[in-house]
Design a protein around this motif. Sequence first.
Motif, PDB file in Angstrom:
ATOM      1  N   SER A 141      49.755  25.632  75.419  1.00  0.00           N
ATOM      2  CA  SER A 141      49.742  26.704  76.411  1.00  0.00           C
ATOM      3  C   SER A 141      49.892  26.180  77.828  1.00  0.00           C
ATOM      4  CB  SER A 141      48.458  27.537  76.278  1.00  0.00           C
ATOM      5  OG  SER A 141      48.562  28.384  75.157  1.00  0.00           O
ATOM      6  N   GLU A 142      49.599  24.915  78.058  1.00  0.00           N
ATOM      7  CA  GLU A 142      49.809  24.342  79.391  1.00  0.00           C
ATOM      8  C   GLU A 142      51.299  24.326  79.729  1.00  0.00           C
ATOM      9  OE1 GLU A 142      48.036  20.443  79.724  1.00  0.00           O
ATOM     10  OE2 GLU A 142      46.067  21.231  79.178  1.00  0.00           O
ATOM     11  N   VAL A 143      52.155  24.136  78.740  1.00  0.00           N
ATOM     12  CA  VAL A 143      53.593  24.043  79.012  1.00  0.00           C
ATOM     13  C   VAL A 143      54.331  25.358  78.806  1.00  0.00           C
ATOM     14  CG1 VAL A 143      53.701  21.579  78.479  1.00  0.00           C
ATOM     15  CG2 VAL A 143      54.175  23.257  76.675  1.00  0.00           C
ATOM     16  N   CYS A 144      53.712  26.305  78.143  1.00  0.00           N
ATOM     17  CA  CYS A 144      54.386  27.574  77.842  1.00  0.00           C
ATOM     18  C   CYS A 144      54.320  28.507  79.042  1.00  0.00           C
ATOM     19  CB  CYS A 144      53.753  28.234  76.631  1.00  0.00           C
ATOM     20  SG  CYS A 144      54.590  29.787  76.200  1.00  0.00           S
ATOM     21  N   ARG A 145      55.480  28.996  79.481  1.00  0.00           N
ATOM     22  CA  ARG A 145      55.533  29.912  80.622  1.00  0.00           C
ATOM     23  C   ARG A 145      55.720  31.357  80.170  1.00  0.00           C
ATOM     24  NH1 ARG A 145      53.106  26.823  82.427  1.00  0.00           N
ATOM     25  NH2 ARG A 145      53.505  25.153  83.911  1.00  0.00           N
ATOM     26  N   ARG A 146      55.747  31.589  78.876  1.00  0.00           N
ATOM     27  CA  ARG A 146      56.018  32.934  78.380  1.00  0.00           C
ATOM     28  C   ARG A 146      54.819  33.593  77.715  1.00  0.00           C
ATOM     29  NH1 ARG A 146      61.519  35.200  78.063  1.00  0.00           N
ATOM     30  NH2 ARG A 146      60.833  36.229  76.184  1.00  0.00           N
ATOM     31  N   THR A 147      54.046  32.793  76.997  1.00  0.00           N
ATOM     32  CA  THR A 147      52.976  33.385  76.210  1.00  0.00           C
ATOM     33  C   THR A 147      51.838  32.376  76.041  1.00  0.00           C
ATOM     34  OG1 THR A 147      52.479  34.461  74.102  1.00  0.00           O
ATOM     35  CG2 THR A 147      54.274  32.840  74.065  1.00  0.00           C
ATOM     36  N   ASP A 148      51.040  32.497  75.009  1.00  0.00           N
ATOM     37  CA  ASP A 148      49.817  31.695  74.909  1.00  0.00           C
ATOM     38  C   ASP A 148      49.600  31.184  73.477  1.00  0.00           C
ATOM     39  OD1 ASP A 148      47.307  30.594  75.153  1.00  0.00           O
ATOM     40  OD2 ASP A 148      46.305  32.472  75.659  1.00  0.00           O
ATOM     41  N   PRO A 149      50.361  30.159  73.086  1.00  0.00           N
ATOM     42  CA  PRO A 149      50.232  29.659  71.714  1.00  0.00           C
ATOM     43  C   PRO A 149      48.841  29.126  71.381  1.00  0.00           C
ATOM     44  CG  PRO A 149      51.606  28.192  73.038  1.00  0.00           C
ATOM     45  CD  PRO A 149      51.405  29.433  73.843  1.00  0.00           C
ATOM     46  N   PHE A 150      48.136  28.590  72.359  1.00  0.00           N
ATOM     47  CA  PHE A 150      46.797  28.039  72.101  1.00  0.00           C
ATOM     48  C   PHE A 150      45.859  29.136  71.570  1.00  0.00           C
ATOM     49  CE2 PHE A 150      42.834  25.977  74.217  1.00  0.00           C
ATOM     50  CZ  PHE A 150      42.481  25.364  73.027  1.00  0.00           C
ATOM     51  N   THR A 151      45.905  30.295  72.210  1.00  0.00           N
ATOM     52  CA  THR A 151      45.065  31.405  71.747  1.00  0.00           C
ATOM     53  C   THR A 151      45.443  31.813  70.322  1.00  0.00           C
ATOM     54  OG1 THR A 151      44.621  32.235  73.952  1.00  0.00           O
ATOM     55  CG2 THR A 151      44.482  33.838  72.176  1.00  0.00           C
ATOM     56  N   VAL A 152      46.736  31.825  70.045  1.00  0.00           N
ATOM     57  CA  VAL A 152      47.177  32.205  68.699  1.00  0.00           C
ATOM     58  C   VAL A 152      46.712  31.167  67.671  1.00  0.00           C
ATOM     59  CG1 VAL A 152      49.188  32.644  67.221  1.00  0.00           C
ATOM     60  CG2 VAL A 152      49.143  33.512  69.573  1.00  0.00           C
ATOM     61  N   MET A 153      46.811  29.887  68.022  1.00  0.00           N
ATOM     62  CA  MET A 153      46.370  28.831  67.095  1.00  0.00           C
ATOM     63  C   MET A 153      44.874  28.963  66.811  1.00  0.00           C
ATOM     64  SD  MET A 153      49.064  27.196  66.229  1.00  0.00           S
ATOM     65  CE  MET A 153      48.518  25.717  65.397  1.00  0.00           C
ATOM     66  N   LYS A 154      44.089  29.183  67.850  1.00  0.00           N
ATOM     67  CA  LYS A 154      42.638  29.313  67.648  1.00  0.00           C
ATOM     68  C   LYS A 154      42.328  30.540  66.794  1.00  0.00           C
ATOM     69  CE  LYS A 154      41.637  28.895  72.046  1.00  0.00           C
ATOM     70  NZ  LYS A 154      40.886  28.843  73.319  1.00  0.00           N
ATOM     71  N   TYR A 155      43.066  31.618  67.031  1.00  0.00           N
ATOM     72  CA  TYR A 155      42.869  32.839  66.248  1.00  0.00           C
ATOM     73  C   TYR A 155      43.186  32.573  64.773  1.00  0.00           C
ATOM     74  CZ  TYR A 155      43.494  37.662  64.674  1.00  0.00           C
ATOM     75  OH  TYR A 155      43.406  38.853  63.993  1.00  0.00           O
ATOM     76  N   MET A 156      44.288  31.882  64.528  1.00  0.00           N
ATOM     77  CA  MET A 156      44.690  31.586  63.148  1.00  0.00           C
ATOM     78  C   MET A 156      43.682  30.685  62.443  1.00  0.00           C
ATOM     79  SD  MET A 156      47.440  33.281  62.747  1.00  0.00           S
ATOM     80  CE  MET A 156      48.206  32.636  61.252  1.00  0.00           C
ATOM     81  N   LYS A 157      43.028  29.830  63.234  1.00  0.00           N
ATOM     82  CA  LYS A 157      42.007  28.941  62.654  1.00  0.00           C
ATOM     83  C   LYS A 157      40.691  29.668  62.421  1.00  0.00           C
ATOM     84  CE  LYS A 157      41.549  24.617  63.881  1.00  0.00           C
ATOM     85  NZ  LYS A 157      41.261  23.436  64.728  1.00  0.00           N
ATOM     86  N   GLY A 158      40.590  30.860  62.974  1.00  0.00           N
ATOM     87  CA  GLY A 158      39.337  31.610  62.861  1.00  0.00           C
ATOM     88  C   GLY A 158      38.302  31.153  63.861  1.00  0.00           C
ATOM     89  N   ASN A 159      38.758  30.511  64.956  1.00  0.00           N
ATOM     90  CA  ASN A 159      37.838  29.997  65.956  1.00  0.00           C
ATOM     91  C   ASN A 159      37.746  30.866  67.203  1.00  0.00           C
ATOM     92  OD1 ASN A 159      37.262  27.920  64.312  1.00  0.00           O
ATOM     93  ND2 ASN A 159      38.394  26.364  65.426  1.00  0.00           N
ATOM     94  N   LEU A 160      38.124  32.131  67.082  1.00  0.00           N
ATOM     95  CA  LEU A 160      37.974  33.043  68.231  1.00  0.00           C
ATOM     96  C   LEU A 160      37.155  34.233  67.786  1.00  0.00           C
ATOM     97  CD1 LEU A 160      41.395  33.199  70.086  1.00  0.00           C
ATOM     98  CD2 LEU A 160      39.263  32.232  70.914  1.00  0.00           C
TER      99      LEU A 160
END
Length: 74
Positions: free
Chosen positions: A55-74
């Motif tokens: 997500s630090e390099v993404c200027r469009r969206t937020d992959p980090f949040t999606v990854m954490k969500y997929m891991k069940g860590n949100l």
Amino acid sequence: MPTEREISILRRKCFACGKCRVVCPSFAEGGCDPMEIMVGGECDVSLCTECGKCSEVCRRTDPFTVMKYMKGNL
Ligand code: SF4
Ligand code: SF4
């Protein structure tokens, strides 16, 4: 915690530029691929170390949040 709909919106904003994949330390070692997850594909999200670089390099969206969500860590 984001809703499934919010996660879906974050994914739809991805235009598959690949920047997150390039900086992902997990992908570099044969682990998960954040871009693959963002475009609706599959990988072993348990291999994400939650470094946040995607997500630090993404200027469009937020992959980090999606990854954490997929891991069940949100
Ligand atoms: S999540 Fe962001 S950086 Fe990764 S491929 Fe999609 S638009 Fe590019
Ligand atoms: S947070 Fe996970 S998916 Fe994103 S760059 Fe780090 S290891 Fe890769």
